[in-house]
Design a protein around this motif. Structure first.
Motif, mmCIF file in Angstrom:
data_model
loop_
_atom_site.group_PDB
_atom_site.id
_atom_site.type_symbol
_atom_site.label_atom_id
_atom_site.label_comp_id
_atom_site.label_asym_id
_atom_site.label_seq_id
_atom_site.Cartn_x
_atom_site.Cartn_y
_atom_site.Cartn_z
ATOM 1 N N LEU A 101 41.650 17.033 31.427
ATOM 2 C CA LEU A 101 40.473 17.538 30.720
ATOM 3 C C LEU A 101 40.287 19.039 30.948
ATOM 4 O O LEU A 101 39.821 19.757 30.051
ATOM 5 C CB LEU A 101 39.224 16.778 31.185
ATOM 6 N N ARG A 102 40.675 19.494 32.142
ATOM 7 C CA ARG A 102 40.533 20.927 32.460
ATOM 8 C C ARG A 102 41.769 21.731 32.042
ATOM 9 O O ARG A 102 41.830 22.924 32.266
ATOM 10 C CB ARG A 102 40.278 21.101 33.959
ATOM 11 N N ARG A 103 42.747 21.054 31.472
ATOM 12 C CA ARG A 103 43.980 21.676 30.975
ATOM 13 C C ARG A 103 44.749 22.401 32.079
ATOM 14 O O ARG A 103 45.325 23.459 31.862
ATOM 15 C CB ARG A 103 43.684 22.629 29.818
ATOM 16 N N LYS A 104 44.799 21.775 33.263
ATOM 17 C CA LYS A 104 45.550 22.360 34.379
ATOM 18 C C LYS A 104 47.038 22.398 34.083
ATOM 19 O O LYS A 104 47.777 23.205 34.655
ATOM 20 C CB LYS A 104 45.291 21.551 35.652
ATOM 21 N N PHE A 105 47.496 21.537 33.192
ATOM 22 C CA PHE A 105 48.921 21.487 32.855
ATOM 23 C C PHE A 105 49.413 22.794 32.243
ATOM 24 O O PHE A 105 50.614 23.079 32.254
ATOM 25 C CB PHE A 105 49.194 20.317 31.898
ATOM 26 N N GLU A 106 48.509 23.587 31.711
ATOM 27 C CA GLU A 106 48.910 24.852 31.089
ATOM 28 C C GLU A 106 49.548 25.813 32.091
ATOM 29 O O GLU A 106 50.306 26.703 31.711
ATOM 30 C CB GLU A 106 47.700 25.515 30.433
ATOM 31 N N GLU A 107 49.223 25.617 33.394
ATOM 32 C CA GLU A 107 49.786 26.490 34.424
ATOM 33 C C GLU A 107 51.308 26.391 34.486
ATOM 34 O O GLU A 107 51.972 27.310 34.967
ATOM 35 C CB GLU A 107 49.200 26.131 35.792
ATOM 36 N N TYR A 108 51.841 25.286 34.014
ATOM 37 C CA TYR A 108 53.281 25.043 34.116
ATOM 38 C C TYR A 108 54.011 25.233 32.786
ATOM 39 O O TYR A 108 55.193 24.909 32.675
ATOM 40 C CB TYR A 108 53.528 23.627 34.643
ATOM 41 N N LEU A 109 53.314 25.754 31.798
ATOM 42 C CA LEU A 109 53.909 25.930 30.479
ATOM 43 C C LEU A 109 54.107 27.406 30.152
ATOM 44 O O LEU A 109 53.321 28.261 30.565
ATOM 45 C CB LEU A 109 53.011 25.301 29.400
ATOM 46 N N ASN A 110 55.154 27.699 29.406
ATOM 47 C CA ASN A 110 55.396 29.044 28.898
ATOM 48 C C ASN A 110 54.636 29.216 27.584
ATOM 49 O O ASN A 110 55.211 29.164 26.493
ATOM 50 C CB ASN A 110 56.905 29.266 28.684
ATOM 51 N N LEU A 111 53.325 29.396 27.690
ATOM 52 C CA LEU A 111 52.487 29.481 26.495
ATOM 53 C C LEU A 111 52.841 30.688 25.634
ATOM 54 O O LEU A 111 52.646 30.662 24.410
ATOM 55 C CB LEU A 111 51.013 29.559 26.906
ATOM 56 N N ALA A 112 53.352 31.753 26.271
ATOM 57 C CA ALA A 112 53.674 32.966 25.515
ATOM 58 C C ALA A 112 54.800 32.729 24.511
ATOM 59 O O ALA A 112 54.965 33.511 23.565
ATOM 60 C CB ALA A 112 54.064 34.095 26.471
#
Length: 285
Positions: free
Chosen positions: A179-190
């Motif tokens: 829910l807090r989208r902590k998984f984004e820390e491990y993704l190459n969003l750029a």
């Protein structure tokens, strides 16, 4: 050559292997295997909710579903290889730290070690299933058997309670993290465009939250088994999902949770593309 220099050489070789492109490839292949596994389990759970299958909604049921199709054996071998790669990648993370914030923390490295051991067992189960020399036990039977064996020993009841609290706590943490989208820390969003980012975020939130709910339910059943001193109360993945269907919301709640597991499987496929997979590189982009 001194012992110190030899140790440095071993450490250097180990780090080179951990950061190699082939190990990163194995990690990404493993994430694909995890995604396929969750999608299959989710589909089976949907079918259970709709009353259209008698298969188990767990890893064993997924293997039987694959084996029933033409070319299934080849897919099973690929699935086993994927989980082997996932185990090796997690083992490298345990040794050198995860990619992402605070990846070198002891707690995160120990978590990676635990996942490495788990995925190793999954791999051996798949290989045994394909070779006909064994295979993973049904999750319900396995959970009840292990619980009964532990309860037969002094203090086993309290150990089951502790395990149940840990599993339930981990599930709650997964759901909150989703829910807090902590998984984004491990993704190459750029590396994603805006539309892809929105899609991956949605898959991650729904999938991670659903997966957390299932783990929390599994832990709750272990807690009940310990409290009642009854190993039959323990449930595996299939049993936990079927119990969800007995709630006042009926089978449609199971279908909703199953859809969430399918979503997590789809998110895992996205992770295979955009996850930071190089161990020990917290600032990887």
């Amino acid at each position: 050559m001194t012992v110190k220099s030899a140790n440095r050489g071993v450490q250097s070789a180990g780090r080179d292997a951990a950061t190699s492109s082939w190990l990163q490839g194995l990690g990404r292949g493993g994430l694909i295997a995890r995604g396929v596994n969750y999608i299959l389990i989710g589909v089976l759970a949907v079918q259970i909710g709709l009353g259209t299958t008698v298969r188990q909604a767990d890893g064993t049921g997924a293997l039987h579903a694959l084996a029933a199709h033409r070319g299934g054996a080849a897919v099973l071998w690929l699935l086993g290889l994927g989980f082997a790669g996932l185990a090796l990648w997690r083992l490298a993370e345990a040794g050198y730290g995860r990619a992402g914030p605070d990846g070198h923390k002891v707690t995160k490295r120990l978590a990676s070690l635990g996942r490495a051991v788990f995925y190793g067992f999954v791999c051996f189960g798949i290989v045994g299933f394909v070779l006909g020399t064994g295979g993973p036990q049904r999750s319900n039977d396995q959970s009840k058997d292990v619980t009964a064996r532990l309860m037969a020993h002094a203090g086993g009841r309290w150990l089951i309670l502790a395990i149940g609290l840990v599993v339930a706590g981990a599930g709650i943490a997964m759901a909150i993290g989703g829910l807090r989208r902590k998984f984004e820390e491990y993704l190459n969003l750029a590396q994603m465009n805006a539309r892809t980012t929105t899609l991956v975020q949605a898959l991650g939130v729904v999938g991670s939250t659903s997966r957390g709910i299932v783990f929390a339910v599994l832990g709750a059943f272990l807690i009940v088994a310990a409290a009642t001193f009854d190993s039959e109360q323990a449930q595996g993945l299939d049993g936990a999902l079927r119990k969800i269907a007995t709630t006042p919301a009926g089978p449609w709640l199971l279908v909703a949770v199953a859809a969430g597991l399918i979503t997590f499987g789809a998110y895992s496929l996205c992770e295979a593309r955009w996850r930071k997979v190089q161990p020990g590189q917290p600032n990887q982009t």
